[in-house]
Design an enzyme around this catalytic site. Structure first.
Site, PDB file in Angstrom:
ATOM      1  N   TYR A 138       0.822  -1.209   0.000  1.00 32.94           N
ATOM      2  CA  TYR A 138       0.000   0.000   0.000  1.00 32.94           C
ATOM      3  C   TYR A 138       0.860   1.265   0.000  1.00 32.94           C
ATOM      4  O   TYR A 138       0.419   2.314  -0.469  1.00 32.94           O
ATOM      5  CB  TYR A 138      -0.895   0.033   1.250  1.00 32.94           C
ATOM      6  CG  TYR A 138      -2.240  -0.623   1.074  1.00 32.94           C
ATOM      7  CD1 TYR A 138      -2.334  -1.945   0.654  1.00 32.94           C
ATOM      8  CD2 TYR A 138      -3.410   0.072   1.358  1.00 32.94           C
ATOM      9  CE1 TYR A 138      -3.573  -2.548   0.508  1.00 32.94           C
ATOM     10  CE2 TYR A 138      -4.651  -0.524   1.222  1.00 32.94           C
ATOM     11  CZ  TYR A 138      -4.725  -1.843   0.798  1.00 32.94           C
ATOM     12  OH  TYR A 138      -5.952  -2.430   0.660  1.00 32.94           O
ATOM     13  N   LYS A 188       3.010 -15.339   2.563  1.00 27.60           N
ATOM     14  CA  LYS A 188       3.177 -16.037   1.279  1.00 27.60           C
ATOM     15  C   LYS A 188       4.668 -16.289   1.121  1.00 27.60           C
ATOM     16  O   LYS A 188       5.304 -15.876   0.142  1.00 27.60           O
ATOM     17  CB  LYS A 188       2.591 -15.180   0.142  1.00 27.60           C
ATOM     18  CG  LYS A 188       2.538 -15.843  -1.218  1.00 27.60           C
ATOM     19  CD  LYS A 188       1.530 -16.975  -1.332  1.00 27.60           C
ATOM     20  CE  LYS A 188       1.637 -17.658  -2.689  1.00 27.60           C
ATOM     21  NZ  LYS A 188       0.788 -18.873  -2.778  1.00 27.60           N
ATOM     22  N   ASP A 220      -3.153 -18.114   0.474  1.00 29.07           N
ATOM     23  CA  ASP A 220      -4.160 -18.775  -0.369  1.00 29.07           C
ATOM     24  C   ASP A 220      -4.884 -19.863   0.432  1.00 29.07           C
ATOM     25  O   ASP A 220      -6.105 -19.997   0.372  1.00 29.07           O
ATOM     26  CB  ASP A 220      -3.534 -19.324  -1.668  1.00 29.07           C
ATOM     27  CG  ASP A 220      -2.269 -20.141  -1.452  1.00 29.07           C
ATOM     28  OD1 ASP A 220      -1.720 -20.150  -0.326  1.00 29.07           O
ATOM     29  OD2 ASP A 220      -1.803 -20.783  -2.425  1.00 29.07           O
ATOM     30  N   ASP A 244      -6.514  -6.852   4.120  1.00 31.77           N
ATOM     31  CA  ASP A 244      -7.629  -6.186   3.436  1.00 31.77           C
ATOM     32  C   ASP A 244      -8.555  -7.243   2.839  1.00 31.77           C
ATOM     33  O   ASP A 244      -9.776  -7.212   3.031  1.00 31.77           O
ATOM     34  CB  ASP A 244      -7.068  -5.273   2.337  1.00 31.77           C
ATOM     35  CG  ASP A 244      -8.164  -4.580   1.547  1.00 31.77           C
ATOM     36  OD1 ASP A 244      -9.119  -4.087   2.171  1.00 31.77           O
ATOM     37  OD2 ASP A 244      -8.076  -4.542   0.305  1.00 31.77           O
ATOM     38  N   ASP A 248     -12.444  -8.813   4.373  1.00 30.75           N
ATOM     39  CA  ASP A 248     -13.699  -8.786   3.606  1.00 30.75           C
ATOM     40  C   ASP A 248     -14.293 -10.190   3.545  1.00 30.75           C
ATOM     41  O   ASP A 248     -15.503 -10.382   3.694  1.00 30.75           O
ATOM     42  CB  ASP A 248     -13.469  -8.296   2.166  1.00 30.75           C
ATOM     43  CG  ASP A 248     -13.702  -6.801   1.998  1.00 30.75           C
ATOM     44  OD1 ASP A 248     -13.408  -6.051   2.950  1.00 30.75           O
ATOM     45  OD2 ASP A 248     -14.178  -6.382   0.917  1.00 30.75           O
TER      46      ASP A 248
HETATM   47  C1  IPM Z   1     -10.533  -1.082   3.864  1.00 26.62           C
HETATM   48  C2  IPM Z   1     -10.772  -0.487   2.507  1.00 26.62           C
HETATM   49  C3  IPM Z   1      -9.624   0.448   2.152  1.00 26.62           C
HETATM   50  C4  IPM Z   1      -8.350  -0.362   2.164  1.00 26.62           C
HETATM   51  C5  IPM Z   1      -9.807   1.196   0.804  1.00 26.62           C
HETATM   52  C6  IPM Z   1     -11.097   1.976   0.766  1.00 26.62           C
HETATM   53  C7  IPM Z   1      -8.640   2.076   0.485  1.00 26.62           C
HETATM   54  O1  IPM Z   1     -10.936  -1.502   1.567  1.00 26.62           O
HETATM   55  O2  IPM Z   1     -10.468  -0.311   4.854  1.00 26.62           O
HETATM   56  O3  IPM Z   1     -10.424  -2.306   3.962  1.00 26.62           O
HETATM   57  O4  IPM Z   1      -7.989  -0.981   1.148  1.00 26.62           O
HETATM   58  O5  IPM Z   1      -7.680  -0.369   3.188  1.00 26.62           O
HETATM   59 MG    MG Z   2     -10.995  -3.450   2.368  1.00 30.72          MG
END
Ligand code: IPM
Ligand code: MG
Length: 353
Positions: A138, A188, A220, A244, A248
């Site tokens: 990042y 990884k 993975d 990240d 999710d």
């Molecule tokens: C998160 C989001 C952010 C990230 C984006 C919006 C930049 O996906 O907080 O997980 O990638 O960190």
């Molecule tokens: Mg995210």
């Protein structure tokens, strides 16, 4: 205590409005807090040309905690990268040195049937994902789109220093000590040197925490195990990009990404609190968004930055209660429950409080 409020874009202002009502209710009950609102993301670009105005960072730094909703929207995707809302988000995380991102994936039992996985796979799920938030690909340099041999190449750099790995590893081991004493570090290392170092340093730090059972998993496989048998995990620790993605994924185990709060802490425990979801431009302004991740982020703020475990628990039990009462926003709705909008969900939480 001073709290910096950053509503941001998309559904951000709508869900933040509900979080502020919760804060008002606590204030009426004697919680001594003041709030100051500031601009971030697209809203800040529109007003000032920058996604993170200096004034915002200043207010955030002077506050005891920062509450942020969400940033971003398709209208900003055409802007130069340094003006995009996401840069504001990365900028405030970095500017506050909020390197330790705690993302609990907790299943409220009422939502077991809202998960895309079988209820028996997710029932009782309680995972804490710890994501390093201020390093990795990042922020790594060099980055950009350049010309090489007559064609464009896209470049990003995955880089972690020993000290960055060490400090997040300590946070993870300490968190594991307070929970089930199981830590899974995700990397990884079979391909990426940066994550070989990650594994080596996590093992070194682990020597200081002999009571924690440390394991390692390739990312993975971790992605697969999260949907195969998620209850094998207690605390997971990983880098910025893998965290990240995995967070999710983990959110869907709990029924909806609209349920997951997060805390991003600096070395002294000062924090930035935000839902893990984005600005959901498709439903923005319609009063449909789930405010619970935002409200639960307030609970995390009370717990970690304001040292008010009692008030945090009060919010969390109010959320449990509204779910038990059958209130559901569209993202967690299942047949037989009561579909409500953002404000009605806020009303229900306030009543339960
Ligand atoms: C998160 C989001 C952010 C990230 C984006 C919006 C930049 O996906 O907080 O997980 O990638 O960190
Ligand atoms: Mg995210």
């Amino acid at each position: 205590m001073k709290i910096c409020i950053l509503p941001g874009d998309g559904i951000g202002p709508e869900i933040m409005a509900q979080a502020l009502r919760v804060l008002d209710a606590l204030r009426a009950d004697g919680l001594a807090i003041e709030t100051e609102q500031a601009l971030i993301g697209g809203a800040a670009v529109d007003a000032t040309g920058s996604p993170l105005p200096d004034a915002t960072l200043k207010i955030a730094r002077e506050s005891d905690a920062v509450l942020l909703a969400a940033v971003g929207g398709p209208q900003y995707d055409v802007l130069p990268r340094e003006q995009r809302p996401e840069r504001g988000l990365l900028g405030i995380r970095k500017g506050l040195d909020a390197f330790a991102n705690l993302r609990p994936a907790l299943l409220y039992e009422e939502l077991a049937s809202a998960s895309s996985l079988k209820p028996e796979i997710v029932a009782g799920l309680d995972i804490l994902i710890i994501r390093e938030l201020t390093g990795d690909i990042y922020f790594g340099e060099p980055r950009g789109i350049a010309m090489r041999h007559g064609e464009r190449v896209g470049i990003n750099t995955m880089v972690y220093s020993e000290s960055e790995i060490r400090r997040i590893a300590h946070v993870a081991f300490k968190a594991a000590m307070k929970r089930g004493r199981k830590l899974c570090s995700v990397d990884k290392m079979n391909v990426l040197e940066a994550t070989q170092l990650w594994r080596d340093v996590v093992i070194e730090v682990g020597a200081e925490y002999p009571e924690v059972a440390l394991s390692h998993m390739l990312v993975d496989n971790a992605a697969m195990q999260l949907v195969r048998n998620p209850k094998q995990f207690d605390v997971m620790v990983t880098g910025n990009m893998f965290g990240d993605i995995l967070s999710d994924e983990a959110s869907m185990l709990t029924g909806s990404i609209g349920m997951l709060p997060s805390a991003s802490l600096d070395e002294s425990g000062k924090g930035l609190y935000e839902p893990i979801h984005g600005s959901a431009p498709d439903i923005a302004g319609k009063g449909l968004a789930n405010p619970l991740a935002m409200i639960l982020s307030v609970a995390m703020m009370l717990r970690y930055s304001l040292n008010r475990e009692d008030a945090a628990l009060r919010i969390e039990s109010a959320v449990k209660k509204v779910l038990a009462q059958g209130y559901r926003t569209g993202d967690i709705w299942t047949a037989g429950t009561n579909k409500v909008g953002t404000k009605e969900m806020g009303d229900a939480v306030l009543a339960a409080l």
